[in-house]
Design a protein around this motif. Structure first.
Motif, PDB file in Angstrom:
ATOM      1  N   GLY A 207       3.437   0.202  29.218  1.00 18.57           N
ATOM      2  CA  GLY A 207       4.776  -0.191  28.805  1.00 18.57           C
ATOM      3  C   GLY A 207       5.796   0.907  28.995  1.00 18.57           C
ATOM      4  N   ARG A 208       5.354   2.163  28.933  1.00 18.08           N
ATOM      5  CA  ARG A 208       6.275   3.292  29.153  1.00 18.08           C
ATOM      6  C   ARG A 208       6.598   3.490  30.629  1.00 18.08           C
ATOM      7  NH1 ARG A 208       2.852   5.781  25.368  1.00 18.08           N
ATOM      8  NH2 ARG A 208       1.854   7.061  26.969  1.00 18.08           N
ATOM      9  N   HIS A 209       5.792   2.886  31.511  1.00 15.21           N
ATOM     10  CA  HIS A 209       5.961   3.084  32.956  1.00 15.21           C
ATOM     11  C   HIS A 209       5.973   1.735  33.673  1.00 15.21           C
ATOM     12  CE1 HIS A 209       5.225   7.426  32.494  1.00 15.21           C
ATOM     13  NE2 HIS A 209       4.294   7.070  31.611  1.00 15.21           N
ATOM     14  N   PRO A 210       6.940   0.876  33.371  1.00 11.88           N
ATOM     15  CA  PRO A 210       6.946  -0.469  33.974  1.00 11.88           C
ATOM     16  C   PRO A 210       7.136  -0.475  35.479  1.00 11.88           C
ATOM     17  CG  PRO A 210       9.017  -0.024  32.838  1.00 11.88           C
ATOM     18  CD  PRO A 210       8.095   1.097  32.485  1.00 11.88           C
ATOM     19  N   ASP A 211       7.731   0.585  36.030  1.00  7.86           N
ATOM     20  CA  ASP A 211       8.009   0.623  37.461  1.00  7.86           C
ATOM     21  C   ASP A 211       6.965   1.394  38.262  1.00  7.86           C
ATOM     22  OD1 ASP A 211      10.395  -0.812  37.064  1.00  7.86           O
ATOM     23  OD2 ASP A 211      11.483   1.038  36.593  1.00  7.86           O
ATOM     24  N   ALA A 212       5.947   1.911  37.591  1.00  5.00           N
ATOM     25  CA  ALA A 212       4.909   2.662  38.288  1.00  5.00           C
ATOM     26  C   ALA A 212       4.075   1.736  39.164  1.00  5.00           C
ATOM     27  CB  ALA A 212       4.013   3.377  37.274  1.00  5.00           C
ATOM     28  N   THR A 213       3.573   2.282  40.283  1.00  7.20           N
ATOM     29  CA  THR A 213       2.756   1.480  41.195  1.00  7.20           C
ATOM     30  C   THR A 213       1.508   0.956  40.508  1.00  7.20           C
ATOM     31  OG1 THR A 213       3.533   2.769  43.093  1.00  7.20           O
ATOM     32  CG2 THR A 213       1.489   1.526  43.379  1.00  7.20           C
ATOM     33  N   SER A 214       0.871   1.801  39.697  1.00  7.02           N
ATOM     34  CA  SER A 214      -0.351   1.385  39.015  1.00  7.02           C
ATOM     35  C   SER A 214      -0.076   0.248  38.027  1.00  7.02           C
ATOM     36  CB  SER A 214      -0.993   2.572  38.289  1.00  7.02           C
ATOM     37  OG  SER A 214      -0.039   3.238  37.473  1.00  7.02           O
TER      38      SER A 214
ATOM     39  N   ALA B 224       2.327  -1.932  38.417  1.00  8.72           N
ATOM     40  CA  ALA B 224       2.602  -3.098  39.263  1.00  8.72           C
ATOM     41  C   ALA B 224       1.310  -3.745  39.747  1.00  8.72           C
ATOM     42  CB  ALA B 224       3.460  -2.685  40.452  1.00  8.72           C
ATOM     43  N   VAL B 225       0.290  -2.925  40.033  1.00  6.95           N
ATOM     44  CA  VAL B 225      -0.999  -3.472  40.466  1.00  6.95           C
ATOM     45  C   VAL B 225      -1.630  -4.297  39.346  1.00  6.95           C
ATOM     46  CG1 VAL B 225      -3.352  -2.876  41.145  1.00  6.95           C
ATOM     47  CG2 VAL B 225      -1.410  -1.673  42.178  1.00  6.95           C
ATOM     48  N   VAL B 226      -1.604  -3.746  38.133  1.00  6.60           N
ATOM     49  CA  VAL B 226      -2.146  -4.485  36.988  1.00  6.60           C
ATOM     50  C   VAL B 226      -1.349  -5.765  36.768  1.00  6.60           C
ATOM     51  CG1 VAL B 226      -2.601  -4.415  34.509  1.00  6.60           C
ATOM     52  CG2 VAL B 226      -3.004  -2.378  35.906  1.00  6.60           C
ATOM     53  N   ARG B 227      -0.026  -5.674  36.874  1.00  8.82           N
ATOM     54  CA  ARG B 227       0.828  -6.852  36.689  1.00  8.82           C
ATOM     55  C   ARG B 227       0.498  -7.937  37.707  1.00  8.82           C
ATOM     56  NH1 ARG B 227       5.431  -4.584  37.575  1.00  8.82           N
ATOM     57  NH2 ARG B 227       5.640  -3.885  35.409  1.00  8.82           N
ATOM     58  N   GLY B 228       0.251  -7.524  38.950  1.00  7.30           N
ATOM     59  CA  GLY B 228      -0.097  -8.491  39.986  1.00  7.30           C
ATOM     60  C   GLY B 228      -1.381  -9.229  39.668  1.00  7.30           C
ATOM     61  N   LEU B 229      -2.379  -8.491  39.146  1.00 10.40           N
ATOM     62  CA  LEU B 229      -3.643  -9.123  38.789  1.00 10.40           C
ATOM     63  C   LEU B 229      -3.452 -10.061  37.596  1.00 10.40           C
ATOM     64  CD1 LEU B 229      -6.664  -9.464  39.151  1.00 10.40           C
ATOM     65  CD2 LEU B 229      -7.015  -7.420  37.742  1.00 10.40           C
TER      66      LEU B 229
END
Length: 217
Positions: free
Chosen positions: A144-151, A153-158
Motif C-alpha cells: 500500500g505504501r508503494h502503489p506504483d512500484a513494478t512489484s 503492479a505484478v501482484v495487482r495484475g495477478l
C-alpha cells in the motif's frame, strides 16, 4: 440480558423463540443476507469490532450474528441510543492484499465471494485463510505504501486475473469447468500470497537501504 456496553444477547423467551415467523419486521430487522464488518463505539467509549457477521436493522437496534439465521443464542443486539458510532462495511476487513493492490470494487467482491463459497467451508481452505490472515497485514501495508512500484503492479495484475476467473467460475453452468476453476483459483491464491511476500521483501529492503543511507548522510 443487557451488558455494560449497551449490547444484549437474545435469550430463549417464548415470544422470540428460534423459528418463530410471527414476529413483525420491526422485531426481526431487515438486512441483505451478506457478510459485513461492523465497528461500534458505545457512549461509554468502548470500541467493538465484528468481522464476517450478518447484520439486521430494527427501528431501535442493530442485530449482529455470525449465523445468517440469527438464532437467539448467537445474536447480539446493540441499542442505537447507546451508541456514538456504528460503521458498516460490506467487505471483509481481512482481505488485506486484495484491498491494498486492487482497492474496493468488483475484484474484491468477486474474490470475497469465492473465499466464502469455496475456501471457507473446507478444512484446507480454512487453513490457507488462517495462514493468510496471520502473515498478510504487514505485506499489504508495504504494498500500500508503494502503489506504483513494478512489484506491486505484478501482484495487482495477478489479483485482477483471479477476480476475472472467480467471475467466470460463478457464471459457468458446467460442473467440470467450475471445479477446474476452483482448483486453479486456490493454486493461484497460494502463488499470489507468495508473490506478494516476495514483493514485500523487495520493497521493504529498499526502504531500509534508503533509511540507512539517509542516516549516514
Amino acid at each position: 440480558m443487557g451488558t455494560d456496553d449497551g449490547s444484549e444477547t437474545e435469550g430463549g423467551s417464548g415470544d422470540e423463540s428460534e423459528g418463530n415467523d410471527d414476529r413483525s419486521p420491526s422485531e426481526i430487522g431487515v438486512g441483505d443476507g451478506r457478510e459485513k464488518h461492523l465497528r461500534v463505539v458505545t457512549k461509554s467509549g468502548k470500541e467493538i469490532d465484528h468481522d464476517e457477521v450478518y447484520l439486521r436493522h430494527t427501528e431501535t437496534e442493530y442485530l449482529v450474528s455470525s449465523d445468517p439465521e440469527f438464532p437467539a443464542a448467537e445474536t447480539t443486539r446493540y441499542r442505537k441510543e447507546d451508541l456514538l458510532l456504528a460503521t458498516v462495511t460490506q467487505h471483509h476487513s481481512n482481505c488485506f492484499i486484495t484491498t491494498a493492490t486492487a482497492g474496493e470494487g468488483p475484484t474484491l467482491d468477486s474474490l470475497r465471494d469465492f473465499r466464502a463459497d469455496v475456501m471457507a467451508p473446507t478444512p484446507v481452505g480454512c487453513a490457507l485463510l488462517r495462514a493468510y490472515e496471520a502473515i498478510s497485514p504487514p505485506i499489504a501495508a508495504t504494498l500500500g505504501r508503494h502503489p506504483d512500484a513494478t512489484s506491486t503492479a505484478v501482484v495487482r495484475g495477478l489479483v485482477d486475473r483471479c477476480g476475472s476467473l472467480a467471475d467466470r467460475r460463478r457464471t459457468t453452468e458446467l460442473v467440470i469447468t467450475r471445479t477446474g476453476l476452483s482448483v486453479l483459483l486456490v493454486a493461484l491464491y497460494v502463488v499470489g500470497v507468495g508473490l506478494a511476500a516476495l514483493a514485500h521483501g523487495w520493497l521493504r529492503g529498499n526502504e531500509l537501504v534508503r533509511s540507512n543511507a539517509g542516516g549516514i548522510n
